[in-house]
Design a protein around this motif. Structure first.
Motif, PDB file in Angstrom:
ATOM      1  N   TYR A 174       0.827  -1.204   0.000  1.00  0.00           N
ATOM      2  CA  TYR A 174       0.000   0.000   0.000  1.00  0.00           C
ATOM      3  C   TYR A 174       0.862   1.255   0.000  1.00  0.00           C
ATOM      4  CZ  TYR A 174      -3.709  -3.263   1.271  1.00  0.00           C
ATOM      5  OH  TYR A 174      -4.606  -4.313   1.276  1.00  0.00           O
ATOM      6  N   GLN A 177       2.113   1.872  -3.466  1.00  0.00           N
ATOM      7  CA  GLN A 177       1.036   2.394  -4.293  1.00  0.00           C
ATOM      8  C   GLN A 177       0.810   3.884  -4.054  1.00  0.00           C
ATOM      9  OE1 GLN A 177      -2.617   0.031  -4.491  1.00  0.00           O
ATOM     10  NE2 GLN A 177      -1.511  -1.709  -3.658  1.00  0.00           N
ATOM     11  N   SER A 280      -5.448   3.696  -1.606  1.00  0.00           N
ATOM     12  CA  SER A 280      -4.791   2.600  -2.320  1.00  0.00           C
ATOM     13  C   SER A 280      -5.826   1.532  -2.678  1.00  0.00           C
ATOM     14  CB  SER A 280      -3.704   1.976  -1.440  1.00  0.00           C
ATOM     15  OG  SER A 280      -4.304   1.291  -0.343  1.00  0.00           O
TER      16      SER A 280
END
Length: 408
Positions: A174, A177, A280
């Protein structure tokens, strides 16, 4: 089966650390599932019965209850639906896949108990996990047993450095991202001040720090960072503090259930970022979106390693998910797509399906289109994260739609 949708590649940082790129037994959830994996699916062999007609046994420990049960259960059902679909189509080289499917309630101790049961049964691999809290407790056990741990919906840098050779994932962390998304969103909507709201996980502190660095590097400022335990009931104190900062952007580094309660508190306290609300793939799903105030939806931008439902209308996964009585949404497409990748790995392994054979096969993949739902996958001995490109999703008419690609 030919899979067409593609996404462009995000360049990996030079010199960066390597990125880790159903029979139900006693205590298991649901009825016994004898799952044959089909032509779109998997290959043969079990570590205890390679080359025979015996079934290939996989273990799944997943939250079917607890803080994230409402989003993880549909994913799990979609995985099992795909396995059944491919089984009904004739199986993998004539062999069944049996899934030992167990609830861990988003609890690391229960996940460990489940994992020990899988090891005792000598499953070929463990897959289908959902959450970031449990895997750090599972990986050492599976690594010692040389059982591959495949494709968690959740990601932690703690599993990538040092990299356990048995751990493979599809999506970037995450943090990775969000870090990739910051310059994209600044480019499209202008620089500004950023507030970060996190759920406490093994990765939350690292993610908040990495996003803060990305914001500063891209020319923005960090207004503040906030962290709350999973399952926090009242986010009003956090929202009121954030409201006083007047952020241009709010970053959601949260599990979807917490993000839902947080955005409800935002609406109640009349907080909205001046520009965008960024999340995310953790929140790129209908269970979160359905709770967002319509006035806030146009501000929402999320990254996703899977296709948006609107782009997946003509896929086999959509047909299978609908036939199973499930809603076609991000989390069910993820479950189906993950099952497609698992079965493709097994199919390619060939006659002897063992843990080392699975690892060797995956580490040989370069731009392999193993699923309709994910972009092409690449692994290596030092990279165990298969997805290197991400879709950017916005919201139109109450549904996620693709609005860009990171790396364009």
């Amino acid at each position: 089966m030919s899979y067409e949708p593609r996404a462009r590649t995000i360049r990996r940082r030079p010199g960066g650390r390597p990125r880790s790129r159903a029979l139900l037994g006693a205590g298991a959830v649901g009825a016994t599932l004898a799952l044959l994996v089909s032509a779109c699916g998997s290959g043969t062999g079990d570590s205890a019965s390679a080359g025979s007609d015996d079934p290939i046994e996989l273990g799944i420990s997943v939250p079917l209850s607890g803080a994230v049960g409402s989003s993880c259960t549909p994913m799990n059902k979609a995985m099992l639906a795909w396995f059944k679909h491919v089984n009904d189509s004739g199986g993998v080289n004539g062999r069944q896949i049996k899934i030992d499917n167990r609830d861990d309630g988003y609890d690391a101790a229960r996940a460990v108990t489940n994992t020990k049961a899988f090891i005792a049964k000598k499953v070929v691999a463990v897959t289908g996990q959902c959450g970031s809290l449990q895997p750090p407790a599972q990986v050492p056990l599976l690594g010692a047993a040389k059982i591959p741990f495949l494709f968690v919906f959740g990601a932690s840098t703690k599993l990538l450095d040092p990299l356990n050779p048995m751990y493979f994932n599809l999506m970037p962390t995450y943090g990775d991202q969000l870090v990739a998304a910051v310059p994209w969103i600044f480019q499209h909507h202008g620089t500004g001040s950023v507030a970060i709201m996190s759920t406490t996980t093994p990765d939350s502190e690292h993610t908040a720090s990495s996003v803060s660095e990305a914001v500063k590097k891209a020319g923005g400022t960090v207004a503040g960072t906030f962290t709350a335990p999973p399952g926090t009931a009242d986010f009003s104190p956090y929202v009121l503090k954030m409201k006083g900062l007047h952020p241009d952007y709010i970053v959601l580094n949260q599990i979807p259930q917490d993000a839902a309660r947080f955005t409800k508190a935002m609406t109640a306290q009349k907080l909205a970022p001046t520009k965008k609300l960024l999340g995310s793939s953790a929140v790129s799903q209908a269970t979160f979106l359905s709770t967002v105030d319509p006035a806030v939806m146009p501000k929402l931008v999320v990254t996703s390693d899977t296709l948006a439902p609107s782009a997946a209308e003509n896929t086999e996964c959509t047909k299978v998910v609908k036939a199973a009585g499930l809603e076609v949404e991000g989390v069910t497409l993820r479950g189906c797509g993950t099952a497609q990748v698992v079965t493709e790995v097994l199919k390619r392994v060939g006659d002897k399906v063992t843990g080392p054979a699975i690892v060797s096969e995956l580490e040989s993949w370069k731009n392999v289109k193993a699923s309709e739902i994910y972009p092409e996958l690449t692994f290596s001995k030092t990279n165990h994260v298969g997805v290197s490109s991400l879709y950017v999703l916005g919201v139109k008419d109450g549904e996620f739609e693709q609005i860009g690609q990171l790396g364009e």
